[in-house]
Write a protein that holds these residues in place. Structure first.
Motif, PDB file in Angstrom:
ATOM      1  N   GLY A   1      67.121  42.906  -7.790  1.00 26.72           N
ATOM      2  CA  GLY A   1      67.311  42.257  -9.077  1.00 26.72           C
ATOM      3  C   GLY A   1      66.504  42.706  -9.832  1.00 26.72           C
ATOM      4  N   PRO A   2      66.125  41.789 -11.094  1.00 26.82           N
ATOM      5  CA  PRO A   2      65.186  41.947 -12.113  1.00 26.82           C
ATOM      6  C   PRO A   2      63.688  41.913 -11.703  1.00 26.82           C
ATOM      7  CG  PRO A   2      66.749  40.474 -13.015  1.00 26.82           C
ATOM      8  CD  PRO A   2      67.042  40.720 -11.496  1.00 26.82           C
ATOM      9  N   GLY A   3      62.731  42.743 -12.062  1.00 25.68           N
ATOM     10  CA  GLY A   3      61.462  42.728 -11.709  1.00 25.68           C
ATOM     11  C   GLY A   3      61.156  43.604 -10.332  1.00 25.68           C
ATOM     12  N   GLU A   4      62.011  43.836  -9.535  1.00 24.52           N
ATOM     13  CA  GLU A   4      61.854  44.393  -8.358  1.00 24.52           C
ATOM     14  C   GLU A   4      61.745  45.825  -8.282  1.00 24.52           C
ATOM     15  OE1 GLU A   4      63.351  41.696  -4.858  1.00 24.52           O
ATOM     16  OE2 GLU A   4      65.087  41.904  -6.156  1.00 24.52           O
ATOM     17  N   ILE A   5      60.886  46.379  -7.144  1.00 26.01           N
ATOM     18  CA  ILE A   5      60.859  47.854  -7.105  1.00 26.01           C
ATOM     19  C   ILE A   5      61.449  47.994  -5.926  1.00 26.01           C
ATOM     20  CG2 ILE A   5      59.351  49.635  -6.842  1.00 26.01           C
ATOM     21  CD1 ILE A   5      57.493  48.238  -8.719  1.00 26.01           C
ATOM     22  N   GLY A   6      62.323  48.936  -5.712  1.00 28.81           N
ATOM     23  CA  GLY A   6      62.972  49.508  -4.554  1.00 28.81           C
ATOM     24  C   GLY A   6      63.579  51.158  -4.803  1.00 28.81           C
ATOM     25  N   PHE A   7      64.230  51.537  -3.779  1.00 25.49           N
ATOM     26  CA  PHE A   7      64.723  52.786  -3.654  1.00 25.49           C
ATOM     27  C   PHE A   7      66.232  52.884  -3.504  1.00 25.49           C
ATOM     28  CE2 PHE A   7      63.821  52.246   0.708  1.00 25.49           C
ATOM     29  CZ  PHE A   7      64.936  52.703   1.319  1.00 25.49           C
ATOM     30  N   PHE A   8      66.934  54.012  -3.788  1.00 27.59           N
ATOM     31  CA  PHE A   8      68.167  54.277  -3.444  1.00 27.59           C
ATOM     32  C   PHE A   8      68.590  55.726  -3.078  1.00 27.59           C
ATOM     33  CE2 PHE A   8      68.943  54.921  -7.895  1.00 27.59           C
ATOM     34  CZ  PHE A   8      69.821  55.960  -8.137  1.00 27.59           C
ATOM     35  N   THR A   9      69.481  55.952  -2.143  1.00 30.64           N
ATOM     36  CA  THR A   9      69.932  57.239  -2.030  1.00 30.64           C
ATOM     37  C   THR A   9      71.437  57.158  -2.485  1.00 30.64           C
ATOM     38  OG1 THR A   9      70.782  57.036   0.129  1.00 30.64           O
ATOM     39  CG2 THR A   9      68.344  57.742  -0.250  1.00 30.64           C
ATOM     40  N   ALA A  10      71.981  58.453  -2.977  1.00 30.97           N
ATOM     41  CA  ALA A  10      73.231  58.314  -3.552  1.00 30.97           C
ATOM     42  C   ALA A  10      73.788  59.876  -3.525  1.00 30.97           C
ATOM     43  CB  ALA A  10      73.255  57.740  -5.190  1.00 30.97           C
ATOM     44  N   GLN A  11      73.547  60.652  -2.712  1.00 30.92           N
ATOM     45  CA  GLN A  11      74.070  61.849  -2.336  1.00 30.92           C
ATOM     46  C   GLN A  11      73.860  62.864  -3.631  1.00 30.92           C
ATOM     47  OE1 GLN A  11      78.187  61.929  -1.093  1.00 30.92           O
ATOM     48  NE2 GLN A  11      77.726  60.784   0.698  1.00 30.92           N
ATOM     49  N   ILE A  12      72.592  62.726  -4.211  1.00 30.06           N
ATOM     50  CA  ILE A  12      72.175  63.483  -5.376  1.00 30.06           C
ATOM     51  C   ILE A  12      71.988  64.816  -4.909  1.00 30.06           C
ATOM     52  CG2 ILE A  12      70.727  63.829  -7.360  1.00 30.06           C
ATOM     53  CD1 ILE A  12      70.252  60.615  -7.233  1.00 30.06           C
ATOM     54  N   LYS A  13      72.601  65.864  -5.121  1.00 29.24           N
ATOM     55  CA  LYS A  13      72.164  67.052  -4.556  1.00 29.24           C
ATOM     56  C   LYS A  13      71.542  67.745  -5.540  1.00 29.24           C
ATOM     57  CE  LYS A  13      75.326  67.109  -0.939  1.00 29.24           C
ATOM     58  NZ  LYS A  13      75.132  65.780  -0.975  1.00 29.24           N
ATOM     59  N   ASP A  14      71.660  67.675  -6.767  1.00 31.45           N
ATOM     60  CA  ASP A  14      70.856  68.647  -7.972  1.00 31.45           C
ATOM     61  C   ASP A  14      69.725  67.941  -8.270  1.00 31.45           C
ATOM     62  OD1 ASP A  14      69.907  70.307  -9.762  1.00 31.45           O
ATOM     63  OD2 ASP A  14      71.780  70.260 -11.049  1.00 31.45           O
ATOM     64  N   VAL A  15      68.484  68.484  -7.784  1.00 27.60           N
ATOM     65  CA  VAL A  15      67.294  67.668  -7.909  1.00 27.60           C
ATOM     66  C   VAL A  15      66.859  67.634  -9.458  1.00 27.60           C
ATOM     67  CG1 VAL A  15      66.124  68.760  -6.015  1.00 27.60           C
ATOM     68  CG2 VAL A  15      66.219  70.050  -7.898  1.00 27.60           C
TER      69      VAL A  15
END
Length: 604
Positions: free
Chosen positions: A257-271
């Motif tokens: 939610g707002p103010g939070e820092i985190g990461f996600f993965t989404a099958q991004i192939k092209d850097v």
């Protein structure tokens, strides 16, 4: 699960300081005190996860960790800590990290006091409107002088240091006070949980198993697994597979939610899709305006990187594109060289940055590389037809007879320096063909603005500036325009063969000094062979400097006991003939270190 942590229970902060003032150790103690890692899992500089960082004892990549801290007021707070680098070459990492936070812990060594990067990082934090809490580290050292350093912080930086926290990150003294100050003195983030998703892409790196991992700071709205998000600058849409936070090990979460820092993965192939500073929003319900993003990074040093084995070119291409994702301040474009084949022209923030990138390419991707001399992009006006061509590599320079003029890029350089070093800084700028624009005072520090040719800056200007000012001067620049200059191409010949990796464009007035410096350096660096090796610097057909690498001498007369001297003479004459033939056909091996050391040559 839209019920995320209340905003007033979140604190986002960066740890900023000069090199070696104890940022990473302070981060270790906070991780340990909040119980994020067990005693068995703890190790020194736990957030420095690259081998090269641990070996050199420096932080290169900013690292994030989420801590849970039960404060004295009875509430549990979420602390998002970002440990930043201290070296000037990695200031870009610091600026990105500060954008994701509301406050900073300014760590100052109680024995060393305020230093150059302390100042540079504080100014960056003030630019980002940060609340700053001064922390005096290493107070347990015999040389620590708390009162002097507090006075320095107030005089030089203008921060109130009366309530600075006294700590020793090594022993754990004062860590509880630091955590309490984060909760009580740093502001909570702002944000609207009901607004459309708006998140800042703070960092992105490549993972062999998960693909591209994207670090985000949520400004408004929520992010959940399965949600389809759009990267506004790139225009690409992805479905989120995995959402998590670093504690410091990756832990999956149901929403951010707002103010939070985190990461996600989404099958991004092209850097290239995951551009640092981009705004991420919901595909169906996008936010109205993108975030301003980050200032474009400006490479200072350019050089060519070529694989020793031409078959490794595709591996090098893959490696530089991955590194570019992990390090947004590193730029590259393809180039070719007559002697070295295919490679890349790369831009770096300084010579330490160049060294680190080279070392990472050889370690992480097992590549053997040759680096060319650093240079800038020149514009050449041809005599017939008046066409203007760009010259990226001095080795590709056309015949001087066909050239009408050569223009080089000039920069507007702004240098802050304490008054004591002003004379030395001005002399350095004058020696580098600088033209002074203005000189003014900001408190007890001088601000001097110079026009300088970028060619003179990329070589070793940074290092020289730091040494003449004992590390206190800070330097910033902006590209101004191209100006016509009296420039000549200088070639370096080893055993009468030109080494195009060491060709460079220099101003005619400085050619001889630069040539003499480089051949003297090469003489020390080329190991002796069985024959004599001449090392020369030439402009066109004129040799401006020469040194000779002495031959290794085998004692061919060792087996002659007494007898007639003509026998010995005959053997020595035979050896001389052999050496002459060797010099004609022998191949000189120039070690890789010779190239790097030649770049770092101090031309003065």
């Amino acid at each position: 699960m839209a019920t995320s942590t209340p905003l007033d229970r979140i604190r986002n902060f960066a740890v900023i300081a000069h090199i070696d003032h104890g940022k990473s150790t302070l981060s270790d103690r906070m991780i340990q005190t909040t119980g994020a890692l067990t005693a068995r899992e703890m190790k020194e500089q736990v957030l420095d996860n690259m081998d090269i960082e641990r070996e050199r004892g420096i932080t290169i990549k900013a690292q994030t960790v989420r801590l849970e801290y039960p404060a004295d007021d009875g509430h549990t707070y979420i602390l998002n800590l970002i440990d930043t680098p201290g070296h000037v070459d990695f200031a870009y990492e610091v600026s990105r990290s500060l954008s994701a936070c509301e406050g900073s812990l300014l760590v100052v060594d109680a024995s060393q006091g305020v230093e150059a990067q302390t100042l540079a990082n504080v100014y960056q934090a003030i630019e980002h409107n940060h609340e700053i809490v001064p922390v005096l580290n290493k107070v347990d050292l015999p040389a620590a002088d708390v009162d002097r350093v507090k006075a320095q912080i107030e005089d030089v930086i203008g921060l109130d240091a009366s309530d600075a926290i006294l700590t020793s990150a090594k022993t754990g003294l004062g860590i509880h006070e630091v955590l309490e100050a984060i909760v009580t003195r740093l502001p909570p983030p702002k944000g609207d949980a009901d607004a459309p998703l708006k998140a800042l892409l703070v960092d992105a790196w490549y993972d062999a198993y998960l693909g591209v991992i994207v670090l985000v700071r949520i400004i408004d709205g929520h992010m959940r697994p399965g949600q389809r998000v759009k990267l506004m600058n790139a225009g690409a849409v992805y479905g989120i597979d995995k959402l998590g936070v670093f504690r410091p090990k990756a832990v999956d979460v149901a929403s951010l939610g707002p103010g939070e820092i985190g990461f996600f993965t989404a099958q991004i192939k092209d850097v290239s899709d995951a551009a640092v500073g981009d705004t991420i929003t919901d595909e169906r319900k996008p936010t109205a305006a993108a975030l301003p993003g980050f200032r474009e990074v400006q490479p200072v040093v350019f050089c060519g990187l070529f694989p020793v084995d031409a078959a490794q070119f595709e591996d090098l291409r893959a490696a530089v594109s991955r590194l570019r994702l992990n390090d947004a301040s590193f730029t590259y474009e393809m180039e070719t060289s007559a002697a070295l084949g295919f490679g890349f022209r790369c831009g770096f923030l300084g010579l330490l940055h160049l060294e680190i990138i080279q070392e990472r390419l050889s370690r992480e991707f097992n590549l053997d590389l040759i680096a060319t001399a650093p240079s800038v992009v020149y514009k050449i006006k041809l005599a017939h037809g008046g066409d203007v061509i760009e010259l990226h590599n001095p080795a590709d320079m056309p015949d001087p007879m066909k050239i009408e003029s050569i223009s080089e890029p000039w920069i507007k350089a702004t240098i802050f320096t304490p008054d004591d070093y002003l004379g030395a800084v001005i002399k350095l700028c004058q020696d580098r063909r600088g033209q002074q624009r203005e000189l003014s005072y900001v408190g007890n520090r001088a601000m001097v603005v110079y026009d300088l040719p970028l060619n003179e800056v990329v070589f070793d200007f940074y290092d020289r500036l730091k040494s003449v000012s004992k590390g206190y001067a800070s330097f910033d620049y902006a590209l101004e325009a191209y100006r016509v200059g009296d420039l000549v191409k200088m070639s370096v010949l080893v055993n009468a063969e030109p080494v195009d990796a060491l060709s460079m464009l220099v101003h005619r007035d400085r050619a001889e000094a630069r040539g003499r410096g480089i051949v003297e350096k090469m003489k020390e660096l080329i190991p002796p062979h069985m024959f004599q090796i001449p090392v020369q610097a030439a402009i066109g057909g004129r040799i401006v400097a020469r040194e000779t690498v002495r031959a290794l001498r085998k004692d061919v007369t060792a087996k002659c006991y007494g007898g007639d001297a003509t026998r010995k003479k005959k053997l020595l004459e035979k050896q001389k003939e052999g050496k002459k033939r060797m010099r004609q056909f022998g191949k000189v091996e120039i070690p890789q270190e010779a190239f790097i050391a030649a770049l770092k040559m101090d031309a003065d």
